[in-house]
Design a protein around this motif. Structure first.
Motif, PDB file in Angstrom:
ATOM      1  N   GLN A   1       0.249  -1.336  -0.391  1.00  0.00           N
ATOM      2  CA  GLN A   1       0.882  -0.530   0.218  1.00  0.00           C
ATOM      3  C   GLN A   1       0.749   1.247  -0.002  1.00  0.00           C
ATOM      4  O   GLN A   1       0.916   2.192  -1.025  1.00  0.00           O
ATOM      5  CB  GLN A   1      -0.849   0.291   0.884  1.00  0.00           C
ATOM      6  N   ASP A   2       2.131   1.437   0.361  1.00  0.00           N
ATOM      7  CA  ASP A   2       2.661   2.169   0.654  1.00  0.00           C
ATOM      8  C   ASP A   2       3.323   2.389  -0.507  1.00  0.00           C
ATOM      9  O   ASP A   2       3.140   3.767  -1.085  1.00  0.00           O
ATOM     10  CB  ASP A   2       4.160   1.981   1.634  1.00  0.00           C
ATOM     11  N   ALA A   3       3.794   1.461  -1.542  1.00  0.00           N
ATOM     12  CA  ALA A   3       4.231   1.847  -2.893  1.00  0.00           C
ATOM     13  C   ALA A   3       3.109   1.616  -3.350  1.00  0.00           C
ATOM     14  O   ALA A   3       2.957   3.439  -4.182  1.00  0.00           O
ATOM     15  CB  ALA A   3       4.729   0.169  -3.230  1.00  0.00           C
ATOM     16  N   ILE A   4       2.085   1.227  -3.895  1.00  0.00           N
ATOM     17  CA  ILE A   4       1.168   2.482  -4.609  1.00  0.00           C
ATOM     18  C   ILE A   4       0.723   3.651  -3.954  1.00  0.00           C
ATOM     19  O   ILE A   4       0.438   4.672  -4.665  1.00  0.00           O
ATOM     20  CB  ILE A   4      -0.121   1.785  -4.149  1.00  0.00           C
ATOM     21  N   LYS A   5       0.410   4.070  -2.739  1.00  0.00           N
ATOM     22  CA  LYS A   5       0.700   5.376  -2.290  1.00  0.00           C
ATOM     23  C   LYS A   5       1.835   6.459  -2.948  1.00  0.00           C
ATOM     24  O   LYS A   5       1.506   7.914  -3.465  1.00  0.00           O
ATOM     25  CB  LYS A   5       0.655   5.514  -0.655  1.00  0.00           C
ATOM     26  N   MET A   6       3.019   6.201  -2.655  1.00  0.00           N
ATOM     27  CA  MET A   6       4.289   6.879  -3.265  1.00  0.00           C
ATOM     28  C   MET A   6       3.925   6.699  -5.083  1.00  0.00           C
ATOM     29  O   MET A   6       4.747   7.997  -4.893  1.00  0.00           O
ATOM     30  CB  MET A   6       5.462   5.690  -3.022  1.00  0.00           C
ATOM     31  N   THR A   7       3.734   5.798  -5.669  1.00  0.00           N
ATOM     32  CA  THR A   7       3.372   6.311  -6.679  1.00  0.00           C
ATOM     33  C   THR A   7       2.381   6.938  -7.333  1.00  0.00           C
ATOM     34  O   THR A   7       2.552   7.765  -8.701  1.00  0.00           O
ATOM     35  CB  THR A   7       3.258   4.342  -7.583  1.00  0.00           C
ATOM     36  N   ALA A   8       1.172   6.468  -6.992  1.00  0.00           N
ATOM     37  CA  ALA A   8       0.389   7.783  -6.918  1.00  0.00           C
ATOM     38  C   ALA A   8       0.311   9.659  -6.957  1.00  0.00           C
ATOM     39  O   ALA A   8       0.441  10.313  -7.638  1.00  0.00           O
ATOM     40  CB  ALA A   8      -0.964   7.137  -6.121  1.00  0.00           C
ATOM     41  N   GLU A   9       1.325   9.512  -5.806  1.00  0.00           N
ATOM     42  CA  GLU A   9       1.906  10.760  -5.958  1.00  0.00           C
ATOM     43  C   GLU A   9       2.595  11.875  -6.435  1.00  0.00           C
ATOM     44  O   GLU A   9       2.540  12.392  -6.744  1.00  0.00           O
ATOM     45  CB  GLU A   9       3.133  11.030  -4.672  1.00  0.00           C
TER      46      GLU A   9
ATOM     47  N   MET B   1       5.526  -8.341 -25.754  1.00  0.00           N
ATOM     48  CA  MET B   1       5.401  -7.289 -24.391  1.00  0.00           C
ATOM     49  C   MET B   1       4.077  -7.070 -24.294  1.00  0.00           C
ATOM     50  O   MET B   1       3.407  -6.386 -25.356  1.00  0.00           O
ATOM     51  CB  MET B   1       6.466  -6.162 -24.643  1.00  0.00           C
ATOM     52  N   ARG B   2       3.429  -7.729 -23.156  1.00  0.00           N
ATOM     53  CA  ARG B   2       2.696  -7.081 -22.705  1.00  0.00           C
ATOM     54  C   ARG B   2       2.725  -6.400 -21.119  1.00  0.00           C
ATOM     55  O   ARG B   2       2.971  -6.377 -20.542  1.00  0.00           O
ATOM     56  CB  ARG B   2       1.507  -8.241 -22.108  1.00  0.00           C
ATOM     57  N   CYS B   3       2.269  -4.485 -21.701  1.00  0.00           N
ATOM     58  CA  CYS B   3       2.203  -3.924 -20.210  1.00  0.00           C
ATOM     59  C   CYS B   3       0.436  -3.222 -19.732  1.00  0.00           C
ATOM     60  O   CYS B   3      -0.275  -3.619 -20.458  1.00  0.00           O
ATOM     61  CB  CYS B   3       2.706  -2.761 -21.120  1.00  0.00           C
ATOM     62  N   HIS B   4       0.551  -2.938 -18.522  1.00  0.00           N
ATOM     63  CA  HIS B   4      -0.654  -2.918 -18.057  1.00  0.00           C
ATOM     64  C   HIS B   4      -0.070  -0.917 -18.005  1.00  0.00           C
ATOM     65  O   HIS B   4       0.303  -0.237 -17.227  1.00  0.00           O
ATOM     66  CB  HIS B   4      -0.182  -2.947 -16.401  1.00  0.00           C
ATOM     67  N   ALA B   5      -1.118   0.203 -18.378  1.00  0.00           N
ATOM     68  CA  ALA B   5      -1.107   1.138 -18.773  1.00  0.00           C
ATOM     69  C   ALA B   5      -2.310   1.516 -17.470  1.00  0.00           C
ATOM     70  O   ALA B   5      -3.298   1.372 -18.109  1.00  0.00           O
ATOM     71  CB  ALA B   5      -1.528   1.399 -19.519  1.00  0.00           C
ATOM     72  N   GLU B   6      -1.560   2.450 -17.062  1.00  0.00           N
ATOM     73  CA  GLU B   6      -2.752   2.751 -15.154  1.00  0.00           C
ATOM     74  C   GLU B   6      -3.787   4.181 -16.123  1.00  0.00           C
ATOM     75  O   GLU B   6      -3.249   4.837 -16.888  1.00  0.00           O
ATOM     76  CB  GLU B   6      -1.790   3.684 -14.648  1.00  0.00           C
ATOM     77  N   VAL B   7      -5.077   3.553 -16.310  1.00  0.00           N
ATOM     78  CA  VAL B   7      -5.765   4.519 -15.883  1.00  0.00           C
ATOM     79  C   VAL B   7      -6.898   4.567 -14.866  1.00  0.00           C
ATOM     80  O   VAL B   7      -6.753   4.164 -14.082  1.00  0.00           O
ATOM     81  CB  VAL B   7      -7.003   3.509 -17.117  1.00  0.00           C
ATOM     82  N   ASP B   8      -7.343   6.564 -14.557  1.00  0.00           N
ATOM     83  CA  ASP B   8      -7.634   7.228 -13.587  1.00  0.00           C
ATOM     84  C   ASP B   8      -7.655   7.926 -13.356  1.00  0.00           C
ATOM     85  O   ASP B   8      -6.639   8.892 -14.587  1.00  0.00           O
ATOM     86  CB  ASP B   8      -6.302   6.344 -12.141  1.00  0.00           C
ATOM     87  N   PRO B   9      -7.988   8.716 -12.648  1.00  0.00           N
ATOM     88  CA  PRO B   9      -8.093  10.133 -12.643  1.00  0.00           C
ATOM     89  C   PRO B   9      -7.091  10.796 -12.889  1.00  0.00           C
ATOM     90  O   PRO B   9      -7.555  12.093 -12.918  1.00  0.00           O
ATOM     91  CB  PRO B   9      -9.115  10.486 -10.924  1.00  0.00           C
ATOM     92  N   ILE B  10      -5.699  10.921 -12.127  1.00  0.00           N
ATOM     93  CA  ILE B  10      -4.421  11.689 -11.548  1.00  0.00           C
ATOM     94  C   ILE B  10      -4.482  11.537 -12.832  1.00  0.00           C
ATOM     95  O   ILE B  10      -4.070  12.310 -13.018  1.00  0.00           O
ATOM     96  CB  ILE B  10      -3.663  10.432 -10.562  1.00  0.00           C
TER      97      ILE B  10
ATOM     98  N   VAL C   1      -5.820  -1.742 -20.150  1.00  0.00           N
ATOM     99  CA  VAL C   1      -5.854  -0.751 -19.056  1.00  0.00           C
ATOM    100  C   VAL C   1      -6.007  -1.230 -18.453  1.00  0.00           C
ATOM    101  O   VAL C   1      -7.076  -2.010 -17.660  1.00  0.00           O
ATOM    102  CB  VAL C   1      -7.194  -1.224 -20.226  1.00  0.00           C
ATOM    103  N   PHE C   2      -5.522  -0.679 -17.123  1.00  0.00           N
ATOM    104  CA  PHE C   2      -5.162  -1.560 -15.836  1.00  0.00           C
ATOM    105  C   PHE C   2      -5.594  -0.039 -15.114  1.00  0.00           C
ATOM    106  O   PHE C   2      -5.370   0.972 -14.447  1.00  0.00           O
ATOM    107  CB  PHE C   2      -3.913  -1.410 -15.980  1.00  0.00           C
ATOM    108  N   PRO C   3      -6.597  -0.930 -13.383  1.00  0.00           N
ATOM    109  CA  PRO C   3      -6.434   0.382 -12.582  1.00  0.00           C
ATOM    110  C   PRO C   3      -5.869   0.462 -12.079  1.00  0.00           C
ATOM    111  O   PRO C   3      -6.655  -0.650 -10.221  1.00  0.00           O
ATOM    112  CB  PRO C   3      -8.424   0.249 -12.669  1.00  0.00           C
ATOM    113  N   GLN C   4      -5.468   0.236 -11.528  1.00  0.00           N
ATOM    114  CA  GLN C   4      -4.321   0.311 -10.346  1.00  0.00           C
ATOM    115  C   GLN C   4      -4.743   1.318  -8.813  1.00  0.00           C
ATOM    116  O   GLN C   4      -4.671   0.798  -7.643  1.00  0.00           O
ATOM    117  CB  GLN C   4      -2.836   1.629 -10.527  1.00  0.00           C
ATOM    118  N   GLU C   5      -5.698   2.492  -9.387  1.00  0.00           N
ATOM    119  CA  GLU C   5      -6.534   3.278  -8.158  1.00  0.00           C
ATOM    120  C   GLU C   5      -7.652   2.680  -7.228  1.00  0.00           C
ATOM    121  O   GLU C   5      -8.255   3.028  -6.623  1.00  0.00           O
ATOM    122  CB  GLU C   5      -5.744   4.519  -8.498  1.00  0.00           C
ATOM    123  N   GLY C   6      -7.547   1.616  -8.346  1.00  0.00           N
ATOM    124  CA  GLY C   6      -9.149   0.643  -7.471  1.00  0.00           C
ATOM    125  C   GLY C   6     -10.061   1.206  -9.559  1.00  0.00           C
ATOM    126  O   GLY C   6     -10.213   2.570  -9.404  1.00  0.00           O
ATOM    127  N   ILE C   7     -10.922   0.617  -9.260  1.00  0.00           N
ATOM    128  CA  ILE C   7     -12.101   1.325  -9.744  1.00  0.00           C
ATOM    129  C   ILE C   7     -13.176   2.060  -9.476  1.00  0.00           C
ATOM    130  O   ILE C   7     -13.237   3.058 -10.162  1.00  0.00           O
ATOM    131  CB  ILE C   7     -12.668   0.203 -10.802  1.00  0.00           C
TER     132      ILE C   7
END
Ligand SMILES: [Zn+2]
Length: 421
Positions: A82-90, A119-128, A154-160
């Motif tokens: 959760q720390d890694a997710i938070k730091m990366t979101a910032e 290669m398969r990449c996960h691209a983050e899609v979110d309000p940020i 199409v990857f919702p890293q921050e949750g849908i």
């Protein structure tokens, strides 16, 4: 007349070395054991492999490009997932299109030099980020298509639902050309609501699904059971993948076996991501820390297709790594007790044919009629490739050379060394 002829080459799973292999218009059209006595057709270009081993192009099935190379922006190390997710979101708040494109391209270049052709990449899609990471990946896909085929999840890293607006952005990204619908089981309050959305979106667009699932060492986390049930109910066997699934490695044997069997029946491809999983999991154990990996051997026994991904390259989730699948594979082999010669062959197959199956790549492999996506190593066996991870590689995509790494290292003569002492 061939475009390319590679002579005196060893092939995996073939005792009868060596072979000659020929390519025309990007396709393998000639494949013959040298001992067969048949003379090779003329070719515009010829290469003597001198007994080196040729593999089909390596496949990186799970990577995050736009958040690679962030170490210099981090003030401290992440203490948990959760720390890694938070730091990366910032950090994401300051990402620009150019910045994401440049870091992503650097990773792709390293991957291509390493022998990666898909290669398969996960691209983050979110309000940020909105659709900016996704659009940067679409541009990249076009830009690098001569080197490799890039699939975009199409990857919702921050949750849908935790991150309102994400559902609409995912719908839009799929309309714009997303290849795979992504999901993440540990970000939303309601797993059922999350799975409902992901499966519905995939069905609407006729696309496969790729989850981040059960990324913990808590044996009570078993979203993969729900994913398997829905996969079977919707007839999507073979079209669903799940990365991490590490909590399965912490479960009591009987439960783990039953769940692995269910995953097998659902035809779910499991993507083990050892660098991240080993780095993040097991931190709460104090002593006798768990390995934090999905149980690769058990899953394979139950007929599950397990593949290997690097996941992250030098960011809060994984402050290590490079985009060389052999490095990740070596790490897995060590930590998953895969040390025999037969295991080496198995690990190489996970990077090649197994990953091709997971990504739905059809014209793959060193066989007549397949796309000439290949990588040549100066090694005589799969075990030598896995153990040595030779830097020296020659890579072809659709029969065209995309990268060649030459290594020259000279050791001083013993006499000179003695003199200098
Ligand atoms: Zn991931």
């Amino acid at each position: 007349m061939l475009d390319l002829l590679i002579t005196d080459v060893r092939l995996p799973d073939e005792e009868a070395a060596p072979f000659d292999i020929g390519v025309r218009e990007g396709v393998i059209v000639h494949l013959a054991a040298r001992s067969s006595g048949s003379s090779a057709p003329d070719s515009a270009e010829a290469l003597d492999a001198k007994g080196g081993m040729l593999l089909p192009g390596l496949i990186e099935p799970h990577i995050h490009l736009e958040k690679a190379y962030l170490l210099s922006r981090m003030e401290q190390e992440a203490a948990s997932l959760q720390d890694a997710i938070k730091m990366t979101a910032e950090m994401k708040r300051s990402f620009t299109r150019e910045d994401m494109a440049a870091r992503s391209l650097a990773v792709v270049r390293e991957a291509v030099r390493s022998g990666v052709t898909h290669m398969r990449c996960h691209a983050e899609v979110d309000p940020i980020l909105g659709l900016s990471a996704f659009e940067a990946m679409l541009e990249l896909k076009e830009k690098v298509k001569r080197w490799l085929d890039l699939q975009i999840v199409v990857f919702p890293q921050e949750g849908i639902y935790k991150s309102p607006g994400t559902a609409e952005l995912m719908e839009e990204a799929m309309r714009l050309g997303g290849d795979v619908v992504g999901g993440i089981t540990y970000q939303d309050g309601s797993l059922h609501e999350h799975l409902d959305f992901v499966f519905r979106l995939a069905e609407k667009h006729g696309k496969p699904i790729d989850f981040h699932a059960d990324f913990s060492d808590n044996p009570e986390h078993k979203a993969i059971a729900d994913i398997a049930g829905r996969t079977i109910a919707s007839g999507m066997q073979g079209l669903v993948s799940a990365g991490h699934v590490t909590s399965l490695g912490s479960m009591e044997q009987g439960r783990a076996e039953a769940l692995a069997g269910l995953i097998g029946r659902a035809g779910i491809h499991i993507m083990t991501l050892p660098a991240t999983d080993l780095f993040i999991n097991g931190r709460g154990d104090g002593v006798s820390r768990c390995r934090g990996l999905t149980p690769v051997g058990l899953l394979q026994e139950k007929g599950v297709n397990v593949v290997i991904g690097v996941n992250n390259v030098r960011n809060p989730f994984t402050p290590f790594g490079k985009a060389d699948p052999l490095e990740t594979a070596w790490l897995l082999a060590v930590t998953a007790y895969m040390g025999s010669a037969a295991d080496s062959g198995k690990v190489i197959r996970m990077l090649t044919h197994g990953a091709a199956q997971a990504l739905g790549i059809g014209d793959y492999g060193l066989k007549l009629g397949a796309s000439a996506d290949m990588v040549l190593f100066p090694a005589s066996s799969e075990r030598a490739i896995l153990l040595g991870k030779p830097e020296q590689r020659t890579v072809w995509k659709r029969g065209v050379k995309t990268a060649e790494t030459r290594v020259e290292s000279v050791l001083s003569e013993q006499k000179a060394l003695i003199k200098s002492i």
